[in-house]
Design a protein around this motif. Structure first.
Motif, PDB file in Angstrom:
ATOM      1  N   TYR A 171      44.216 -65.555  20.588  1.00 34.17           N
ATOM      2  CA  TYR A 171      44.832 -66.864  21.745  1.00 34.17           C
ATOM      3  C   TYR A 171      44.004 -67.808  21.366  1.00 34.17           C
ATOM      4  O   TYR A 171      43.066 -68.143  20.590  1.00 34.17           O
ATOM      5  N   MET A 172      44.047 -69.049  22.655  1.00 37.43           N
ATOM      6  CA  MET A 172      43.172 -70.432  21.832  1.00 37.43           C
ATOM      7  C   MET A 172      42.610 -70.793  22.966  1.00 37.43           C
ATOM      8  O   MET A 172      42.601 -70.939  24.393  1.00 37.43           O
ATOM      9  N   ARG A 173      40.795 -70.442  22.489  1.00 38.01           N
ATOM     10  CA  ARG A 173      40.379 -70.413  24.075  1.00 38.01           C
ATOM     11  C   ARG A 173      38.337 -71.144  23.748  1.00 38.01           C
ATOM     12  O   ARG A 173      38.276 -70.338  22.236  1.00 38.01           O
ATOM     13  N   PRO A 174      38.052 -71.390  24.226  1.00 38.36           N
ATOM     14  CA  PRO A 174      36.224 -72.053  24.027  1.00 38.36           C
ATOM     15  C   PRO A 174      35.890 -70.425  23.877  1.00 38.36           C
ATOM     16  O   PRO A 174      36.045 -69.782  24.659  1.00 38.36           O
ATOM     17  N   GLU A 212      34.009 -69.615  27.058  1.00 37.99           N
ATOM     18  CA  GLU A 212      35.363 -68.891  28.218  1.00 37.99           C
ATOM     19  C   GLU A 212      36.348 -67.605  27.740  1.00 37.99           C
ATOM     20  O   GLU A 212      37.356 -67.302  28.429  1.00 37.99           O
ATOM     21  N   THR A 213      36.165 -67.679  26.602  1.00 41.20           N
ATOM     22  CA  THR A 213      37.019 -66.095  26.068  1.00 41.20           C
ATOM     23  C   THR A 213      36.678 -64.933  27.081  1.00 41.20           C
ATOM     24  O   THR A 213      35.318 -64.788  26.551  1.00 41.20           O
ATOM     25  N   PRO A 227      37.369 -75.462  16.465  1.00 44.52           N
ATOM     26  CA  PRO A 227      37.154 -74.844  17.918  1.00 44.52           C
ATOM     27  C   PRO A 227      38.870 -74.301  18.576  1.00 44.52           C
ATOM     28  O   PRO A 227      39.944 -74.392  18.339  1.00 44.52           O
ATOM     29  N   ASP A 228      37.693 -73.709  19.399  1.00 42.04           N
ATOM     30  CA  ASP A 228      38.992 -73.087  20.204  1.00 42.04           C
ATOM     31  C   ASP A 228      39.481 -71.281  19.476  1.00 42.04           C
ATOM     32  O   ASP A 228      40.541 -70.859  20.539  1.00 42.04           O
ATOM     33  N   TRP A 229      38.850 -71.301  18.481  1.00 43.29           N
ATOM     34  CA  TRP A 229      39.896 -70.290  17.079  1.00 43.29           C
ATOM     35  C   TRP A 229      38.170 -69.242  17.189  1.00 43.29           C
ATOM     36  O   TRP A 229      39.252 -68.675  16.379  1.00 43.29           O
ATOM     37  N   LEU A 275      50.707 -70.727  22.617  1.00 40.69           N
ATOM     38  CA  LEU A 275      49.594 -71.248  22.686  1.00 40.69           C
ATOM     39  C   LEU A 275      49.556 -72.687  22.971  1.00 40.69           C
ATOM     40  O   LEU A 275      50.466 -73.659  22.806  1.00 40.69           O
ATOM     41  N   ALA A 285      49.047 -75.816  21.395  1.00 39.68           N
ATOM     42  CA  ALA A 285      48.317 -76.144  20.430  1.00 39.68           C
ATOM     43  C   ALA A 285      48.373 -77.623  20.161  1.00 39.68           C
ATOM     44  O   ALA A 285      47.409 -78.482  20.090  1.00 39.68           O
TER      45      ALA A 285
END
Ligand code: NAP
Length: 244
Positions: A100-103, A106-107, A155-157, A201, A203
């Motif tokens: 997933y891509m998310r900070p 916020e995960t 970032p986000d990964w 995603l 991206a």
């Protein structure tokens, strides 16, 4: 194509219905490997097997075994089924994976666990079962699809990267533990590969700049073609044109 002892041994390939796994199944079939294919979707597995059958390549027999790899309790019977059907597993390729891509802030915990469950814990449990048998037979090869995210963070990964850093350390440790038993372990770290993994995603990457799944599949074929006296321990393959 190499002429090593493992060259035509049975390959157990996870994630065989899509992207890198699917293209690896087809590429290995083309050079005559017998294959046991695992993913969740029975229909898609059947389609890959039919595609392989239609190639009419000598030795390239493909069977499929639908299984959710995060069902850890079912893994022992999965391996038994495969070995009863097709014999001992000479090569294990762990390609099933997700992200997933998310900070990180916020995960949701559930998402974090889902990524770790498939990308790390399922690989650990499946590999343990298969490699115990390889150690008894004093031969075998494990190929783990890590990622450039096993070596660098983005970032986000966060969850994905944590799973792949851990998968790389699992691969390195296992390699050290089993090398004297004739079992080899390879950790492959590709950069971005244009596969359905990116479909959901957001991206914003140019997918034309990514590696193709066919290129990664050829890299895997070459890894298997090495003679049993040689092991590619780990390698990075990046798209040449960009910083992905
Ligand atoms: N694409 C990239 O940019 C990239 C870069 C570096 C490394 N990698 C790694 O390479 C591997 C393959 O990625 P890909 O891009 O080819 O992914 P993909 O196209 O999304 O394919 C994922 C595969 O995993 C299977 N799978 C997913 N969840 C599963 C589960 N719970 N149990 C069993 N099978 C499951 C899927 O089949 P079903 O849905 O039928 O189960 C599918 O065959 C992954 O480990 C990925 O992290 C990818």
């Amino acid at each position: 194509m190499g002429n090593s002892a493992t060259a035509k041994s049975l390959v157990l390939l996870t994630g065989a219905t899509s992207g890198i796994g699917k293209h690896t199944a087809l590429a290995l079939a083309k050079v005559g490997y017998p294959l046991a294919l695992v993913a969740r979707s029975q229909d898609k597995l059947q389609q890959v097997c039919e595609e392989i059958e239609s190639l009419h390549i000598e030795g390239a027999v493909a069977s499929y075994f639908p299984h959710d790899l995060t069902d850890l309790a079912g893994l022992a019977s999965l391996i038994e089924k495969i070995e009863n059907d097709q014999g001992g597993i000479g090569v294990l390729i762990n390609s099933a994976g997700m992200g997933y891509m998310r900070p990180l802030l916020e995960t949701p915990l559930q998402e974090w666990q889902q990524v770790l469950d498939l990308n790390l814990t399922a690989v650990f449990a499946l590999t343990q079962l298969v490699v115990r048998r390889m150690v008894e037979r004093r031969e075998g090869l494990v190929v783990n699809l890590c990622s450039i995210s096993a070596l660098k963070t983005f970032p986000d990964w966060g969850a994905y990267s944590a799973s792949k850093f851990a998968l790389l350390s699992l691969s390195r440790t296992l390699a050290q533990e089993v090398r004297t038993y004739g079992v080899r372990v390879t950790a492959l770290c590709p950069g971005a590969v244009d596969t359905p993994l990116w479909n959901s995603l957001n991206a914003g990457f140019d997918r034309n700049q990514m590696l193709s799944a066919e290129t990664v599949a050829q890299w895997i074929v070459q890894t298997l073609a090495l003679p049993p006296q040689a092991v590619l321990e780990e390698a990075v393959l990046m798209p040449a044109g960009g910083a992905l």
